[in-house]
Design a protein around this motif. Sequence first.
Motif, PDB file in Angstrom:
ATOM      1  N   THR A 118      30.139  70.018   3.548  1.00  0.00           N
ATOM      2  CA  THR A 118      29.090  69.171   3.135  1.00  0.00           C
ATOM      3  C   THR A 118      28.249  69.608   2.060  1.00  0.00           C
ATOM      4  O   THR A 118      27.223  68.950   1.757  1.00  0.00           O
ATOM      5  CB  THR A 118      28.184  68.580   4.480  1.00  0.00           C
ATOM      6  N   LYS A 119      28.462  71.060   1.857  1.00  0.00           N
ATOM      7  CA  LYS A 119      27.342  71.639   0.730  1.00  0.00           C
ATOM      8  C   LYS A 119      26.157  71.596   1.161  1.00  0.00           C
ATOM      9  O   LYS A 119      25.092  71.767   0.347  1.00  0.00           O
ATOM     10  CB  LYS A 119      27.445  70.660  -0.575  1.00  0.00           C
ATOM     11  N   LYS A 120      25.759  71.625   2.559  1.00  0.00           N
ATOM     12  CA  LYS A 120      24.232  71.768   3.145  1.00  0.00           C
ATOM     13  C   LYS A 120      24.437  72.388   4.246  1.00  0.00           C
ATOM     14  O   LYS A 120      25.733  72.267   5.168  1.00  0.00           O
ATOM     15  CB  LYS A 120      23.470  70.657   3.072  1.00  0.00           C
ATOM     16  N   ILE A 121      23.341  72.876   4.786  1.00  0.00           N
ATOM     17  CA  ILE A 121      23.317  73.250   6.070  1.00  0.00           C
ATOM     18  C   ILE A 121      22.897  72.361   7.258  1.00  0.00           C
ATOM     19  O   ILE A 121      21.635  71.548   6.801  1.00  0.00           O
ATOM     20  CB  ILE A 121      22.229  74.628   6.438  1.00  0.00           C
ATOM     21  N   ASN A 122      23.508  72.040   8.370  1.00  0.00           N
ATOM     22  CA  ASN A 122      23.312  71.253   9.422  1.00  0.00           C
ATOM     23  C   ASN A 122      22.701  71.675  10.458  1.00  0.00           C
ATOM     24  O   ASN A 122      23.562  72.611  11.160  1.00  0.00           O
ATOM     25  CB  ASN A 122      24.446  70.102   9.172  1.00  0.00           C
ATOM     26  N   VAL A 123      21.489  71.099  11.227  1.00  0.00           N
ATOM     27  CA  VAL A 123      21.350  71.803  12.690  1.00  0.00           C
ATOM     28  C   VAL A 123      21.686  70.582  13.398  1.00  0.00           C
ATOM     29  O   VAL A 123      21.028  69.589  13.825  1.00  0.00           O
ATOM     30  CB  VAL A 123      19.769  71.922  12.487  1.00  0.00           C
ATOM     31  N   ASN A 124      23.260  70.815  13.950  1.00  0.00           N
ATOM     32  CA  ASN A 124      23.628  70.094  14.849  1.00  0.00           C
ATOM     33  C   ASN A 124      24.292  70.517  16.076  1.00  0.00           C
ATOM     34  O   ASN A 124      23.920  71.955  16.516  1.00  0.00           O
ATOM     35  CB  ASN A 124      24.577  69.154  14.315  1.00  0.00           C
ATOM     36  N   TYR A 125      24.777  70.183  16.956  1.00  0.00           N
ATOM     37  CA  TYR A 125      25.373  70.640  18.323  1.00  0.00           C
ATOM     38  C   TYR A 125      26.352  71.695  17.986  1.00  0.00           C
ATOM     39  O   TYR A 125      26.578  72.605  18.797  1.00  0.00           O
ATOM     40  CB  TYR A 125      26.155  69.438  18.962  1.00  0.00           C
ATOM     41  N   ASN A 126      27.110  71.733  16.877  1.00  0.00           N
ATOM     42  CA  ASN A 126      27.976  72.651  16.561  1.00  0.00           C
ATOM     43  C   ASN A 126      27.250  74.057  16.579  1.00  0.00           C
ATOM     44  O   ASN A 126      27.483  75.131  16.706  1.00  0.00           O
ATOM     45  CB  ASN A 126      28.940  72.586  15.278  1.00  0.00           C
ATOM     46  N   LEU A 127      25.982  74.153  15.968  1.00  0.00           N
ATOM     47  CA  LEU A 127      25.376  75.353  15.849  1.00  0.00           C
ATOM     48  C   LEU A 127      24.907  75.676  17.199  1.00  0.00           C
ATOM     49  O   LEU A 127      24.939  77.096  17.335  1.00  0.00           O
ATOM     50  CB  LEU A 127      23.789  74.656  15.090  1.00  0.00           C
ATOM     51  N   LEU A 128      24.547  74.836  18.080  1.00  0.00           N
ATOM     52  CA  LEU A 128      24.226  75.186  19.529  1.00  0.00           C
ATOM     53  C   LEU A 128      25.596  75.933  20.110  1.00  0.00           C
ATOM     54  O   LEU A 128      25.789  76.863  20.892  1.00  0.00           O
ATOM     55  CB  LEU A 128      23.786  74.100  20.319  1.00  0.00           C
ATOM     56  N   TYR A 129      26.749  75.251  19.987  1.00  0.00           N
ATOM     57  CA  TYR A 129      28.074  75.731  20.490  1.00  0.00           C
ATOM     58  C   TYR A 129      28.241  77.225  19.793  1.00  0.00           C
ATOM     59  O   TYR A 129      28.573  78.028  20.913  1.00  0.00           O
ATOM     60  CB  TYR A 129      29.077  74.870  19.949  1.00  0.00           C
ATOM     61  N   MET A 130      27.901  77.550  18.664  1.00  0.00           N
ATOM     62  CA  MET A 130      28.342  78.753  18.174  1.00  0.00           C
ATOM     63  C   MET A 130      27.552  79.945  18.663  1.00  0.00           C
ATOM     64  O   MET A 130      27.743  80.911  18.974  1.00  0.00           O
ATOM     65  CB  MET A 130      28.440  78.689  16.793  1.00  0.00           C
ATOM     66  N   ILE A 131      26.098  79.487  19.025  1.00  0.00           N
ATOM     67  CA  ILE A 131      25.046  80.381  19.521  1.00  0.00           C
ATOM     68  C   ILE A 131      25.587  80.563  20.992  1.00  0.00           C
ATOM     69  O   ILE A 131      25.626  81.781  21.646  1.00  0.00           O
ATOM     70  CB  ILE A 131      23.791  79.751  19.535  1.00  0.00           C
ATOM     71  N   LEU A 132      26.096  79.660  21.828  1.00  0.00           N
ATOM     72  CA  LEU A 132      26.392  79.856  23.205  1.00  0.00           C
ATOM     73  C   LEU A 132      27.674  80.734  23.346  1.00  0.00           C
ATOM     74  O   LEU A 132      27.768  81.517  24.263  1.00  0.00           O
ATOM     75  CB  LEU A 132      26.935  78.309  23.928  1.00  0.00           C
ATOM     76  N   ILE A 133      28.614  80.507  22.545  1.00  0.00           N
ATOM     77  CA  ILE A 133      29.794  81.286  22.385  1.00  0.00           C
ATOM     78  C   ILE A 133      29.455  82.786  22.172  1.00  0.00           C
ATOM     79  O   ILE A 133      30.189  83.607  22.984  1.00  0.00           O
ATOM     80  CB  ILE A 133      30.733  80.844  21.298  1.00  0.00           C
ATOM     81  N   SER A 134      28.646  83.061  21.158  1.00  0.00           N
ATOM     82  CA  SER A 134      28.212  84.353  21.106  1.00  0.00           C
ATOM     83  C   SER A 134      27.648  85.015  22.377  1.00  0.00           C
ATOM     84  O   SER A 134      27.533  86.060  22.436  1.00  0.00           O
ATOM     85  CB  SER A 134      27.187  84.558  19.825  1.00  0.00           C
ATOM     86  N   MET A 135      26.833  84.327  23.178  1.00  0.00           N
ATOM     87  CA  MET A 135      26.082  84.973  24.237  1.00  0.00           C
ATOM     88  C   MET A 135      26.981  85.131  25.607  1.00  0.00           C
ATOM     89  O   MET A 135      26.745  85.995  26.474  1.00  0.00           O
ATOM     90  CB  MET A 135      24.985  83.853  24.767  1.00  0.00           C
ATOM     91  N   ILE A 136      27.888  84.473  25.477  1.00  0.00           N
ATOM     92  CA  ILE A 136      29.025  84.636  26.611  1.00  0.00           C
ATOM     93  C   ILE A 136      30.290  85.713  26.653  1.00  0.00           C
ATOM     94  O   ILE A 136      31.024  85.803  27.377  1.00  0.00           O
ATOM     95  CB  ILE A 136      29.518  83.272  27.196  1.00  0.00           C
ATOM     96  N   MET A 137      30.251  86.239  25.252  1.00  0.00           N
ATOM     97  CA  MET A 137      31.332  87.175  25.006  1.00  0.00           C
ATOM     98  C   MET A 137      30.939  88.382  26.034  1.00  0.00           C
ATOM     99  O   MET A 137      30.014  88.715  26.117  1.00  0.00           O
ATOM    100  CB  MET A 137      31.185  87.672  23.635  1.00  0.00           C
ATOM    101  N   PRO A 138      32.094  89.098  26.218  1.00  0.00           N
ATOM    102  CA  PRO A 138      32.072  90.234  27.232  1.00  0.00           C
ATOM    103  C   PRO A 138      31.405  91.443  26.142  1.00  0.00           C
ATOM    104  O   PRO A 138      31.736  91.587  24.912  1.00  0.00           O
ATOM    105  CB  PRO A 138      33.518  90.660  27.418  1.00  0.00           C
ATOM    106  N   TYR A 139      30.961  92.413  26.869  1.00  0.00           N
ATOM    107  CA  TYR A 139      30.345  93.485  25.978  1.00  0.00           C
ATOM    108  C   TYR A 139      31.288  94.536  24.992  1.00  0.00           C
ATOM    109  O   TYR A 139      30.883  94.543  23.993  1.00  0.00           O
ATOM    110  CB  TYR A 139      29.569  94.680  26.707  1.00  0.00           C
ATOM    111  N   ASN A 140      32.461  94.319  25.727  1.00  0.00           N
ATOM    112  CA  ASN A 140      33.641  95.244  24.839  1.00  0.00           C
ATOM    113  C   ASN A 140      34.363  94.195  23.779  1.00  0.00           C
ATOM    114  O   ASN A 140      35.229  94.723  22.883  1.00  0.00           O
ATOM    115  CB  ASN A 140      34.577  95.716  25.874  1.00  0.00           C
ATOM    116  N   ILE A 141      33.559  93.257  23.366  1.00  0.00           N
ATOM    117  CA  ILE A 141      34.249  92.317  22.306  1.00  0.00           C
ATOM    118  C   ILE A 141      34.494  93.081  20.798  1.00  0.00           C
ATOM    119  O   ILE A 141      33.383  93.737  20.656  1.00  0.00           O
ATOM    120  CB  ILE A 141      33.464  90.978  21.971  1.00  0.00           C
ATOM    121  N   ASN A 142      35.488  93.227  20.384  1.00  0.00           N
ATOM    122  CA  ASN A 142      35.694  93.920  19.026  1.00  0.00           C
ATOM    123  C   ASN A 142      34.997  92.740  17.967  1.00  0.00           C
ATOM    124  O   ASN A 142      35.563  91.815  17.974  1.00  0.00           O
ATOM    125  CB  ASN A 142      37.140  94.170  18.974  1.00  0.00           C
ATOM    126  N   ILE A 143      34.158  93.520  17.275  1.00  0.00           N
ATOM    127  CA  ILE A 143      33.327  92.397  16.331  1.00  0.00           C
ATOM    128  C   ILE A 143      34.313  91.991  15.258  1.00  0.00           C
ATOM    129  O   ILE A 143      34.132  90.799  14.946  1.00  0.00           O
ATOM    130  CB  ILE A 143      32.364  93.355  15.478  1.00  0.00           C
TER     131      ILE A 143
END
Length: 280
Positions: free
Chosen positions: A65-90
Amino acid sequence: MKKKTTKDIVIINIILLIPLIIYGIFKNGYLLYERNLIPFYIIFKPLYLTIISILIKFFFDFITTKKINVNYNLLYMILISMIMPYNINILVYIITLIITYLLTSLLETKFKFNKVALIYLIIILINSIFNGLTFQNPLESTASFNFSFLDLLMGRCIGGISSTSIIFSLLAYTLLINSYYYKKDMPLFINISYLFLSFIFYLITHNSDILLNSELIFASIFIAPLPKYSPYKVKGQVIEGILIGIISFIISILFNKVISIYISIFLVSLLANLSLKKNN
């Protein structure tokens, strides 16, 4: 009162997630550094995962879209990062998240499913091939602890890298239930059904391992009720909540209590969509 926009709702949820991320840095960063188990720069691994997720999301925004959108996909991505196991390979995380984000974005144009749960399960599967299926940080894997109930409520338990604080999750819930858009009945019935069955299991077996499940509490509050993937009517929320609680209990006994809630959320969201399509 002014009706909240999607952007407002997403920002509110992100603000409520910040204390959990900070606690994740403390539990899975500072406490490990204090015991000389990790170098200083690894203290902020929970934050790195969140920043990486946000940057990937914004990258796709710019491409499409050539622009940054604050929508549910942003929330989804943050939630995914928070529920990763500690040993996740970056590196595994970055590559797999990019592929799964693109893949699920294409798939959800055909049918609905809980995007967060599916991406999580795929990343967990790929990471387990390289690092094994474990959610313990280096301290938890080398020592046995007997934490107080308050410690466990605060988050001193095994789970996602930024999702173990039951107190902060419940505090967020008490604030979210006052919002008209939030599906407050779903988390309630997920936890009631799960706790009821877990308590019966405890009475029979005297096994209390699955009784306190911080990951189930977090996911039931932030992930199961996501607007796009859960029913709006109270009856639907109650039915799906009970189903998720029952399936989570069964998987917790047979397989893994941390993953159980995400398998349940994905299955129920998929089955609900297939049932809806069949009826139509």
